[in-house]
Design a protein around this motif. Sequence first.
Motif, short mmCIF file in Angstrom:
data_model
loop_
_atom_site.label_atom_id
_atom_site.label_comp_id
_atom_site.label_asym_id
_atom_site.label_seq_id
_atom_site.Cartn_x
_atom_site.Cartn_y
_atom_site.Cartn_z
N MET A 169 13.65 27.47 52.34
CA MET A 169 15.08 27.27 52.39
C MET A 169 15.57 27.58 53.80
SD MET A 169 17.74 28.48 49.47
CE MET A 169 16.52 27.95 48.30
N GLY A 170 16.39 26.72 54.34
CA GLY A 170 16.87 26.87 55.70
C GLY A 170 17.94 27.95 55.83
N ALA A 171 18.35 28.16 57.06
CA ALA A 171 19.40 29.15 57.33
C ALA A 171 20.73 28.66 56.78
CB ALA A 171 19.51 29.38 58.83
N GLU A 172 21.51 29.58 56.26
CA GLU A 172 22.83 29.23 55.74
C GLU A 172 23.74 28.86 56.91
OE1 GLU A 172 21.89 32.80 54.80
OE2 GLU A 172 20.56 31.81 53.40
N LYS A 173 24.48 27.78 56.74
CA LYS A 173 25.38 27.31 57.79
C LYS A 173 26.84 27.61 57.47
CE LYS A 173 22.16 23.75 59.11
NZ LYS A 173 21.81 22.35 59.09
N PHE A 174 27.08 28.10 56.25
CA PHE A 174 28.46 28.36 55.86
C PHE A 174 28.98 29.64 56.52
CE2 PHE A 174 25.65 29.83 52.42
CZ PHE A 174 25.92 31.20 52.43
N THR A 175 30.27 29.79 56.53
CA THR A 175 30.90 30.98 57.08
C THR A 175 30.49 32.19 56.25
OG1 THR A 175 32.80 29.66 57.74
CG2 THR A 175 33.11 32.05 57.69
N LYS A 176 29.94 33.18 56.90
CA LYS A 176 29.50 34.38 56.19
C LYS A 176 30.70 35.10 55.59
CE LYS A 176 25.35 33.58 57.54
NZ LYS A 176 24.86 32.40 56.89
N GLY A 177 30.49 35.78 54.50
CA GLY A 177 31.55 36.52 53.83
C GLY A 177 31.81 37.83 54.54
N ALA A 206 16.07 27.22 38.36
CA ALA A 206 17.53 27.23 38.27
C ALA A 206 18.14 27.92 39.48
CB ALA A 206 17.98 27.90 36.97
N ILE A 207 17.57 29.04 39.86
CA ILE A 207 18.07 29.77 41.03
C ILE A 207 17.88 28.93 42.29
CG2 ILE A 207 17.65 31.76 42.54
CD1 ILE A 207 17.07 33.40 40.01
N ASP A 208 16.68 28.36 42.45
CA ASP A 208 16.41 27.55 43.65
C ASP A 208 17.33 26.33 43.72
OD1 ASP A 208 14.47 29.32 44.46
OD2 ASP A 208 12.79 28.09 43.77
N ASN A 209 17.60 25.71 42.60
CA ASN A 209 18.52 24.56 42.59
C ASN A 209 19.93 24.97 43.00
OD1 ASN A 209 16.49 22.79 41.84
ND2 ASN A 209 16.99 22.87 39.66
N ALA A 210 20.38 26.11 42.51
CA ALA A 210 21.72 26.60 42.87
C ALA A 210 21.80 26.95 44.35
CB ALA A 210 22.11 27.80 42.01
N LEU A 211 20.79 27.63 44.86
CA LEU A 211 20.77 27.99 46.28
C LEU A 211 20.69 26.73 47.15
CD1 LEU A 211 18.43 31.11 46.20
CD2 LEU A 211 20.91 31.09 46.54
N ALA A 212 19.89 25.75 46.73
CA ALA A 212 19.78 24.50 47.49
C ALA A 212 21.12 23.75 47.51
CB ALA A 212 18.67 23.62 46.90
N ALA A 213 21.82 23.76 46.38
CA ALA A 213 23.14 23.11 46.34
C ALA A 213 24.11 23.80 47.29
CB ALA A 213 23.68 23.13 44.91
N ALA A 214 24.04 25.12 47.36
CA ALA A 214 24.95 25.88 48.22
C ALA A 214 24.65 25.68 49.70
CB ALA A 214 24.88 27.37 47.89
N THR A 215 23.38 25.40 50.02
CA THR A 215 23.02 25.23 51.43
C THR A 215 22.94 23.77 51.86
OG1 THR A 215 20.65 25.33 50.90
CG2 THR A 215 21.75 27.41 51.52
N GLY A 216 23.22 22.85 50.94
CA GLY A 216 23.19 21.43 51.27
C GLY A 216 21.80 20.84 51.25
N GLU A 217 20.86 21.54 50.64
CA GLU A 217 19.48 21.06 50.59
C GLU A 217 19.16 20.39 49.26
OE1 GLU A 217 16.88 24.27 51.67
OE2 GLU A 217 17.98 24.65 53.50
N ALA A 218 20.13 20.25 48.40
CA ALA A 218 19.88 19.65 47.06
C ALA A 218 19.85 18.15 47.15
CB ALA A 218 20.95 20.09 46.09
#
Length: 123
Positions: free
Chosen positions: A1-9, A111-123
């Motif tokens: 899984m790549g680095a997150e590109k979204f604004t960190k919380g 399920a976890i990997d699919n959710a994380l991929a969706a959040a990072t744009g890798e889905a």
Amino acid sequence: MGAEKFTKGPWVALGDVHQVGNLDEHLWCGDVSPNNATPFRGPICHIQSCDHIGGISREEAEANARLIAAGPQMFEALKAARQQVVTLGGEVIEADGKIVSDAIQAAILMAIDNALAAATGEA
């Protein structure tokens, strides 16, 4: 899984939704640094209710803002949960003490990997 590109919380839901003429004013989620250590960087999103057309209610818009604002925290929690599932290696223990099979563990990881991929744009 790549680095997150979204604004960190952390993110927070700010303001409220209230009537302005015939339209509702936007509620927005903002980027907030811990202890205001860094300057405010801007809003993450704007949310608007559509009560005036029978659409999303104010209550629903506010709930959506809270869900979006919790995104970074939920993302980190999901990554931590994934690591724990991997670490347990097939011996995932349910609340009643039963050991869950590898097939269930694999389904949980998927399920976890699919959710994380969706959040990072890798889905």
